[in-house]
Design an enzyme around this catalytic site. Structure first.
Site, PDB file in Angstrom:
ATOM      1  CG  ASN A 266      28.890  50.172  36.190  1.00  0.00           C
ATOM      2  OD1 ASN A 266      29.270  51.230  35.701  1.00  0.00           O
ATOM      3  ND2 ASN A 266      29.427  49.015  35.857  1.00  0.00           N
TER       4      ASN A 266
ATOM      5  CB  THR B  26      23.391  47.848  25.785  1.00  0.00           C
ATOM      6  OG1 THR B  26      24.068  47.491  26.993  1.00  0.00           O
ATOM      7  CG2 THR B  26      24.357  47.695  24.617  1.00  0.00           C
TER       8      THR B  26
ATOM      9  CD  GLN C 278      24.141  50.409  38.493  1.00  0.00           C
ATOM     10  OE1 GLN C 278      23.568  50.171  39.550  1.00  0.00           O
ATOM     11  NE2 GLN C 278      24.497  49.450  37.657  1.00  0.00           N
TER      12      GLN C 278
ATOM     13  CB  CYS D  45      27.834  44.829  31.129  1.00  0.00           C
ATOM     14  SG  CYS D  45      26.393  45.288  32.102  1.00  0.00           S
TER      15      CYS D  45
ATOM     16  CB  SER E 136      18.424  48.911  32.242  1.00  0.00           C
ATOM     17  OG  SER E 136      18.322  47.553  31.893  1.00  0.00           O
ATOM     18  CB  ALA E 137      13.221  46.727  32.985  1.00  0.00           C
ATOM     19  CG  HIS E 138      18.550  44.046  34.165  1.00  0.00           C
ATOM     20  ND1 HIS E 138      19.672  43.669  34.871  1.00  0.00           N
ATOM     21  CD2 HIS E 138      19.002  44.742  33.093  1.00  0.00           C
ATOM     22  CE1 HIS E 138      20.748  44.124  34.251  1.00  0.00           C
ATOM     23  NE2 HIS E 138      20.371  44.776  33.173  1.00  0.00           N
TER      24      HIS E 138
END
Length: 381
Positions: free
Chosen positions: A152, A78, A180, A325, A200-202
């Site tokens: 996503n 983000t 993604q 999100c 993004s890591a997660h």
């Protein structure tokens, strides 16, 4: 992934929202917590912390074929998206199916927004961008095209490389939100030819609250956060050492798993085939175009997405409707609206997203539950 049981076993089918934390990422984070030094300090403790950051930067760069110097660690995708959108552009080309972190940031900028039309199959036609660029009545100035690599909600993959090739020939910068796709399909910034890439890591099985922006070939970057000289003066603030360590460990593991992604595709295809066999009215959105190998966007006419999510949750399955999100809302998807999905189907659509630890038994249990659920829906109708 099977989570800890409550009164019965639960099965996690929401990997696109977030992937379970990998044990290797957790271990790396715990080890990093014992590091004392600030990576900006010149003493031995600081140098040790700096070495961890440098090694992590190389691991994240390797996941996407980038140079380590082009990796800027941020709090997540983000922030990465918002940073690019705040780049002082005169014109931003985007579409209504982008993630809200791109849409809202673009609309909050001072740029003129040019909306790119989306085909009924959910795929952007590069020709529509060419028409907008060549036939526009206003000068573009400094222009950016932002195009999500894969959606996503639907898993639909976009022709980012083709769009970037056109943009490059016309002096237009390009950005892709690859949250993604990184770790699920091969992603290489040089092959894509884009200037900016967010990840993004997660989504990879790393920790939440850490991500990165890739700046290919030293693309310019505005300083949203100013202060110290961290991240080569591109993002101020003391680095999140445990998060960065977990990110790097997840990136290494995710890169290794790409070679085995066909196993997830096989499970996904079997799931979809069985659902369509058992429920002729079920619709798989994006079924005829390239999609992420782990993602199914499924609509069951006559049953709201909210009802499906709740019923599946009660049966032990975690699935989503729309983007995770968006403050936990369950409702009509702006993505499905953008690609022209009928309103009744859009309101009935849920996303099933599997991952590396999903098993054949998980799929079989879901199909059994689906049979019972659809029988209940039919009786209610």
């Amino acid at each position: 992934m099977t989570l800890a049981p409550t009164s019965f076993a639960r099965t996690y089918f929401d990997w696109n929202a977030t992937a379970p934390l990998r044990p290797v990422a957790k271990a790396a984070m715990i080890a990093a917590l014992d590091l004392v030094g600030n990576p900006s300090s010149v003493h031995a403790e600081g140098r040790k912390a700096r070495a961890l950051v440098n090694e992590a930067r190389e691991a994240v760069a390797a996941l996407v074929g980038a140079a380590s110097a082009d990796v800027v660690f941020m709090s997540g995708a983000t922030e990465a998206n918002a940073t690019v959108m705040a780049g002082g552009w005169d014109t931003i080309f985007t579409s209504e199916m982008e993630h809200e972190s791109v849409l809202h940031a673009a609309k909050a900028s001072h740029a003129r927004i040019v909306e790119i039309a989306v085909g009924s199959d959910g795929v952007i036609d590069p020709g529509t961008i060419a028409d907008e660029v060549m036939c526009g009545h206003q000068p573009l100035g400094r222009a950016l095209i932002t195009l999500q690599h894969a959606n996503n909600e639907t898993g639909i993959v976009q022709p980012v490389a083709n769009v970037a090739a056109f943009a490059r020939a016309h002096g237009i910068a390009t950005h892709t939100d690859a949250v993604q796709t990184c770790g699920r399909i091969a992603v290489d910034v040089d092959t894509l030819g884009i200037d900016y890439l967010s990840l993004s890591a997660h989504k990879l099985g790393g920790p939440k609250g850490i991500g990165a922006l890739i700046l290919r070939n030293g693309a310019p970057l505005p300083n949203l956060l100013i202060g110290g000289g961290q991240e080569r003066r591109r993002r101020a603030g003391t680095e999140n050492i445990p998060g960065i360590a977990g990110f790097a460990a997840a990136a290494v593991a995710a890169k290794a798993e790409i070679a085995t992604i066909d196993r997830q595709r096989r499970l996904r295809d079997h799931l979809e085939h069985q659902i369509r066999t058992m429920t002729s009215t079920a619709t798989i959105i994006g079924r005829d175009v390239e999609r992420l190998p782990n993602t199914t966007c499924l609509a069951l006419p006559g049953c709201s997405a909210e009802t499906l999510v709740i019923k599946l949750d009660l049966a032990g399955f975690a699935v989503s409707a729309g983007s995770a999100c968006s403050s936990g809302k369950v409702g009509s998807s702006h993505v499905l609206r953008a690609i022209g999905v009928r309103p009744d189907l859009a309101r009935a659509a849920v996303r099933i997203s599997i991952g590396s630890s999903t098993t054949d038994d998980d799929i079989a249990r879901f199909l059994s539950t689906w049979t019972e659920l659809t029988r209940t829906v039919a009786k209610a109708a």
